[in-house]
Motif scaffolding. Structure first.
Motif, PDB file in Angstrom:
ATOM      1  N   PHE A  90       0.889  -1.223  -0.070  1.00  0.00           N
ATOM      2  CA  PHE A  90       0.096  -0.036  -0.112  1.00  0.00           C
ATOM      3  C   PHE A  90       1.033   1.429  -0.075  1.00  0.00           C
ATOM      4  O   PHE A  90       1.877   1.242  -0.071  1.00  0.00           O
ATOM      5  N   CYS A  91       0.506   2.680  -0.075  1.00  0.00           N
ATOM      6  CA  CYS A  91       0.801   3.649  -0.186  1.00  0.00           C
ATOM      7  C   CYS A  91       0.096   4.530   0.784  1.00  0.00           C
ATOM      8  O   CYS A  91      -0.930   4.181   1.182  1.00  0.00           O
ATOM      9  N   ALA A 129       0.390   8.900   2.731  1.00  0.00           N
ATOM     10  CA  ALA A 129       0.699  10.307   2.626  1.00  0.00           C
ATOM     11  C   ALA A 129       0.196  10.812   3.845  1.00  0.00           C
ATOM     12  O   ALA A 129      -0.790  10.165   4.459  1.00  0.00           O
ATOM     13  N   PRO A 130       0.135  11.890   4.216  1.00  0.00           N
ATOM     14  CA  PRO A 130      -0.543  12.341   5.481  1.00  0.00           C
ATOM     15  C   PRO A 130      -1.921  12.464   5.402  1.00  0.00           C
ATOM     16  O   PRO A 130      -2.731  12.799   4.634  1.00  0.00           O
ATOM     17  N   ASN A 131      -2.274  11.673   6.487  1.00  0.00           N
ATOM     18  CA  ASN A 131      -3.873  11.155   6.410  1.00  0.00           C
ATOM     19  C   ASN A 131      -4.487  10.393   5.315  1.00  0.00           C
ATOM     20  O   ASN A 131      -5.598  10.471   5.226  1.00  0.00           O
ATOM     21  N   GLN A 132      -3.834   9.799   4.607  1.00  0.00           N
ATOM     22  CA  GLN A 132      -4.145   8.863   3.653  1.00  0.00           C
ATOM     23  C   GLN A 132      -3.432   7.624   3.605  1.00  0.00           C
ATOM     24  O   GLN A 132      -2.275   7.542   3.760  1.00  0.00           O
ATOM     25  N   PHE A 133      -4.258   6.671   3.121  1.00  0.00           N
ATOM     26  CA  PHE A 133      -3.756   5.183   3.159  1.00  0.00           C
ATOM     27  C   PHE A 133      -4.578   4.429   2.137  1.00  0.00           C
ATOM     28  O   PHE A 133      -5.839   4.490   2.150  1.00  0.00           O
ATOM     29  N   GLY A 175       5.076   7.289   1.776  1.00  0.00           N
ATOM     30  CA  GLY A 175       5.796   5.981   1.745  1.00  0.00           C
ATOM     31  C   GLY A 175       5.328   4.763   1.329  1.00  0.00           C
ATOM     32  O   GLY A 175       3.938   4.977   0.766  1.00  0.00           O
ATOM     33  N   SER A 176       5.291   3.588   1.385  1.00  0.00           N
ATOM     34  CA  SER A 176       4.758   2.362   1.306  1.00  0.00           C
ATOM     35  C   SER A 176       4.665   1.735   2.488  1.00  0.00           C
ATOM     36  O   SER A 176       5.422   1.687   3.628  1.00  0.00           O
ATOM     37  N   CYS A 177       3.778   0.814   2.348  1.00  0.00           N
ATOM     38  CA  CYS A 177       3.501  -0.038   3.577  1.00  0.00           C
ATOM     39  C   CYS A 177       3.080  -1.551   3.186  1.00  0.00           C
ATOM     40  O   CYS A 177       1.975  -1.738   2.413  1.00  0.00           O
ATOM     41  N   LEU A 178       4.108  -2.299   3.367  1.00  0.00           N
ATOM     42  CA  LEU A 178       3.960  -3.913   2.991  1.00  0.00           C
ATOM     43  C   LEU A 178       3.188  -4.540   4.063  1.00  0.00           C
ATOM     44  O   LEU A 178       3.830  -4.792   5.034  1.00  0.00           O
ATOM     45  N   ILE A 179       2.098  -4.981   3.740  1.00  0.00           N
ATOM     46  CA  ILE A 179       1.129  -5.818   4.772  1.00  0.00           C
ATOM     47  C   ILE A 179       1.098  -7.296   4.256  1.00  0.00           C
ATOM     48  O   ILE A 179       0.891  -7.505   3.258  1.00  0.00           O
TER      49      ILE A 179
END
Length: 178
Positions: A52-53, A55-59, A98-102
């Protein structure tokens, strides 16, 4: 399910994997390719990792061909474990980008965050500690760890390193190994 509600908006999938027409469309694209075996089809709901990606207050996922973030509440390709944590991921006080690998490991959810911001805020840490995840890292710094994530390959269980590559589905990994 006949269609993914995000298909065409989210940039994650070239084909609508949830659509019954998917296999036919994909097979047509393989004309001229001479595989030694027939294609395998990975059932929706079995993808155990997603990048996932934020930014401030976004996912979410990037919108097709943009850097706009599409909020994804549930992806029909992902496992139930990942889908269940998504509402909580949206509530985190994201800063930077950034990115968020779940990844859904054998023993729980692993979250690996990579950001242009080298630190996380106390508010983020406090919120992240409440997530039902067994490990959460920010730029390889451990925020939370209640267990060492593990994955199993052909009856061999091994530790899963943070932010490591893993075949998206167990069925696909087993097929490649075979």
């Amino acid at each position: 399910m006949n269609k993914c509600p995000f298909f065409g908006k989210c940039g994650g999938c070239k084909y609508d994997f949830a659509s019954p027409e998917y296999q036919s469309e994909k097979s047509k694209s393989l004309i001229g390719f001479n595989p030694t075996t027939a294609p395998i089809w990975i059932p929706h709901g079995t993808r155990r990792r997603a990048d996932f990606c934020f930014a401030p207050n976004q996912f979410g996922f990037f919108e097709t061909k943009t850097k706009n973030i599409i909020k994804i509440d549930r992806c029909p390709n992902l496992t139930d474990g990942i889908n269940q944590i998504l509402p909580e991921m949206h509530k985190l006080p994201w800063c930077g980008s950034g990115s968020c690998l779940i990844t859904e490991c054998d023993n729980g959810i692993d979250i690996a965050i990579t950001s242009n911001v080298p630190y996380f805020t106390p508010e983020f840490r406090n919120a992240a500690l409440k997530l039902p995840a067994i490990r959460i890292t920010w730029n390889d710094k451990i925020i939370k760890k209640t267990a060492t994530p593990v994955v199993t390959f052909d009856n061999h269980t091994t530790e899963y390193p943070s932010n490591a590559f893993l075949q998206p589905s167990i069925h696909g990994a087993d097929t490649l190994r075979s």
